[in-house]
Enzyme design. Structure first.
Site, PDB file in Angstrom:
ATOM      1  N   LYS B  96       0.812  -1.220   0.000  1.00 40.10           N
ATOM      2  CA  LYS B  96       0.000   0.000   0.000  1.00 40.10           C
ATOM      3  C   LYS B  96       0.848   1.275   0.000  1.00 40.10           C
ATOM      4  CE  LYS B  96      -4.216  -1.769   0.155  1.00 40.10           C
ATOM      5  NZ  LYS B  96      -5.115  -1.606  -1.008  1.00 40.10           N
ATOM      6  N   GLU B 118      -9.620   6.286   2.944  1.00 42.26           N
ATOM      7  CA  GLU B 118     -10.472   5.274   3.562  1.00 42.26           C
ATOM      8  C   GLU B 118      -9.578   4.086   3.879  1.00 42.26           C
ATOM      9  OE1 GLU B 118     -10.089   5.345   0.302  1.00 42.26           O
ATOM     10  OE2 GLU B 118      -9.514   3.263   0.018  1.00 42.26           O
ATOM     11  N   SER B 389       1.710  -9.747  -0.839  1.00 41.12           N
ATOM     12  CA  SER B 389       1.368  -8.323  -0.766  1.00 41.12           C
ATOM     13  C   SER B 389       1.580  -7.694   0.606  1.00 41.12           C
ATOM     14  CB  SER B 389      -0.080  -8.112  -1.197  1.00 41.12           C
ATOM     15  OG  SER B 389      -0.944  -8.872  -0.385  1.00 41.12           O
TER      16      SER B 389
END
Lengths: 269, 412
Positions: B96, B118, B389
């Site tokens: 991210k 968010e 990830s």
């Protein structure tokens, strides 16, 4: 001319403004929505916006979001909104605009959605998350059924997009334009200067597009309605009606409170 | 005058577009222009590359997982070699940060003075809060009240980083409602505020913007595997919530037809139970949060609640490019249940010494099935790249509760 055009013309001839009232259909229930809608019309609302509740109303503030959730929890949605519209149409000639979000119409299929909306006696659609750029499939399907699609203009909208709307209105039914008074969601209280500026902007949008233009967002009283309506063709009031319905504990209380507000708004514009 | 939507930018076949309030259209235009004029320049790319190297720790390694490969395929019939792209080793623990840093850097160049985001599991919230701390920008993160409870450590991290975490009480009180609330904030404060969307979803230009910032995953993986094996892999695999790490990995390989692409969604308690988040597998085409893509919704068009043990996959939508990759047949989308993901996490941890995030545990659960399919198709054991990830530290409580028997019992 259609019902909506007639409504604007009638008020304009009287030197008055057009009053549009919003209800979240199914809150507190479908039959109550029918009574409340007819009460609004009786008290002088010229156009009824019937809000089709949606699970993710990201353009709406808390009042309408809560009302939508209440309506959905008891099984409300597009079907019930159409049923309510049909019942109102059987008893009144008041113009009706279906107000909502795109997904319920899209999932139904634009052609079929336009068909059922038209046969419920609805005059136009207003889809908050369907900007003009993406609106052609629904706009075309709606036009084929004689339905208008109401575009929104915001304070952030660039002038060339307003010109674009004027061109669009030459080929498709655009019964009126909804001017959003402020950046934000529904349910806020608009400052006097904000509403006066919005009214003046709405007047400019009308002049550029040759379509009647109403101001919505932030209008919750006769006083605010008068300020916003001065240079515009009309005003939309939604969240304050929804809040009064939320606060009411009996159907009489809800009807009385909503009638009082609509009467106050009518007298003001 | 209004061009047919499909001919405008921001479409992936029939998916994508901009389904938002009129108020936001100019902000999306502004961001689209900034994407072209700022983030595509060599100067911006160099600045971001330096941040990714010196701050995030890129390039992340490509780790060969031989013990895991043998555990899944002891006979060496379907897996030739298995490589893990180690996004878990990024600063803040997941991919991210690649996107958050890119967007916050871009927003600062655009003159925005406030960032909102968010978050579901909290990884994107932590990444955005981190980027904002680095750039000295105020940050507010919307998070479903349910997720605030489920992901308490990440809430604490965001607050330590100086971000304000705003619990969202509306709707199902999870990621989709946090996104609604962030949209409400953005439409109100659009002049000063950049909305840092965490997945390759949302209105144009977000899916493309996020995909470009995440494509560093695929670009590195491609170069690394070519160096290690001398050829492209046979398959690339990633988990799919909104789909940002997957699109980042796929971007490195999508132009090479020989590389089969697989996304793995969350099947929750099982697709047949209705308690899942497998939007591409079991959803339908619809419009949610600004784009046309697959969604989980009922016949009346009302969005349904997703379910997954992994908060990061617990979303009833998916990025529009994945909808197009599915429809066009370029990628295949499978799903793994909560239980399959947990079992896979345990296996990966024991065989490779790597505790993967619950999100990443889903593709691990499907390596066997995918390898079988690919090996059959190419007629030899396959070389596979999987995007790891994120790391599983944030999910420790779930793992401890579901994978370990109580200590008192075990120590007898």
């Amino acid at each position: 001319m259609g019902r909506i055009e007639d409504a604007f013309a009638r008020r304009a001839a009287e030197g008055k403004k057009t009053l549009v009232t919003y209800l979240c259909i199914g809150d507190p229930d479908g039959d109550a929505s029918i009574d409340l809608a007819l009460a609004c019309a009786e008290e002088g609302a010229d156009i009824l916006e019937l809000g089709c509740p949606f699970s993710d109303p990201s353009a709406d503030g808390l009042a309408i979001a809560r009302a939508s959730q209440r309506a959905l929890r008891r099984g409300g949605g597009l079907e019930e909104t159409l049923r309510v519209a049909h019942a109102i149409r059987e008893r009144s000639d008041v113009p009706i605009v279906l107000f909502g979000y795109y997904n319920p119409l899209f999932v139904r299929g634009e052609e079929d959605a336009a068909r059922v909306v038209a046969s419920a006696g609805i005059d136009a659609l207003l889809v908050v998350d369907l900007p003009v750029d993406e609106s052609m499939p629904l706009r075309t399907a709606a036009a084929n059924r004689g339905l208008g699609l109401v575009p929104l203009v915001a304070p952030t909208t660039r002038p060339e997009r307003v010109v674009q709307l004027g061109t669009l209105a030459e080929s498709f039914p655009v019964p009126f334009i909804y001017y959003v008074s402020m950046t934000g969601v529904t349910g806020g209280a608009g400052g006097e200067d904000v509403l006066a500026t919005a009214g003046a902007e709405a007047g400019r949008v009308r002049d550029a597009t040759k379509r009647p233009t109403v101001v919505g967002f932030g209008i919750d009283s006769g006083a605010r309605a008068r300020i916003a309506a001065k240079d515009a063709d009309g005003v939309v009031v939604g969240s304050e009606i929804v809040r009064r319905i939320e606060r009411g504990t009996t159907s009489t209380e809800r009807l009385t409170s909503v009638r009082e507000l609509v009467r106050e708004l009518r007298a003001a514009v | 005058m209004v061009p047919p939507a499909q001919e405008t930018a921001g479409w992936y076949g029939p998916f994508g577009g901009r389904f938002v309030s009129e108020t936001l259209i100019p902000a999306l235009d502004e961001l689209t222009v900034a994407t072209k004029e700022i983030s595509s320049t060599d100067a911006f790319k160099a600045e971001l590359r330096a941040l990714l190297a010196d701050y995030v720790g890129r390039p992340t390694p490509l780790t060969e997982a031989s013990r895991l490969a043998r555990e899944i395929d002891p006979a060496k019939k379907t897996i030739h070699r298995l490589f893990l792209k180690r996004e878990d080793l990024c600063h803040t623990g997941a991919h991210k940060i690649n996107n958050a840093l890119g967007q916050v850097l871009l927003a600062s160049k655009m003159g925005k003075t406030r960032i909102i985001a968010e978050t579901g599991a909290g990884q994107h919230g932590v990444a955005t809060a981190t980027a904002c701390a680095l750039f000295g920008l105020p940050c507010e993160v919307y998070m479903g009240a349910e997720d605030v409870k489920r992901q308490a450590p990440n809430v604490g991290r965001m607050r330590l980083l100086g971000a304000k975490v705003i619990p969202v009480e509306s709707g199902s009180r999870t990621l989709k409602d946090a996104m609604n609330e962030a949209l409400r904030d953005w439409v109100t404060n659009v002049a000063t505020t950049h909305y840092c969307i965490g997945s390759a979803a949302g209105p144009h230009p977000y899916p493309e913007l996020v995909a470009r910032f995440q494509s560093v995953i695929g670009d590195e993986a491609r170069a690394q595997i070519l160096e290690r094996t001398g050829r492209l892999p046979d398959a690339a695999i990633a988990c799919i919530g909104g789909g940002s790490n997957a699109i980042g990995l796929f971007r490195g390989f999508v132009s090479a037809a020989s590389v089969k692409l697989f996304g793995v969604e969350a099947a929750g308690h099982g697709i047949e139970t209705g308690m899942h988040a497998a939007t591409l597998t079991a959803g339908r085409v619809g419009v949610l949060h600004g784009s046309k893509s697959y969604v989980l919704c009922d016949d009346g068009g009302q969005i349904q609640e997703a379910h997954s043990i992994s908060a990061g996959l617990d979303y009833p939508g998916v990025g529009p490019e994945h909808a197009w990759l599915k429809t066009s047949g370029r990628a295949r989308y499978l799903s793994a249940t909560d239980d399959e993901a947990l079992a896979a996490a345990a296996l990966v941890t024991r065989t490779e010494g790597i505790l993967p995030a619950l999100e990443t545990s889903h593709p691990f659960a499907k390596i066997g099935a995918i390898a079988t399919e690919v090996a059959r198709s190419i007629g030899r054991p396959a070389t596979i790249v999987l995007c790891l990830s994120g790391r599983g530290d944030k999910d420790l409580e779930t793992f401890l509760g579901r994978l370990l028997s109580p200590v008192a019992e075990g120590s007898k």
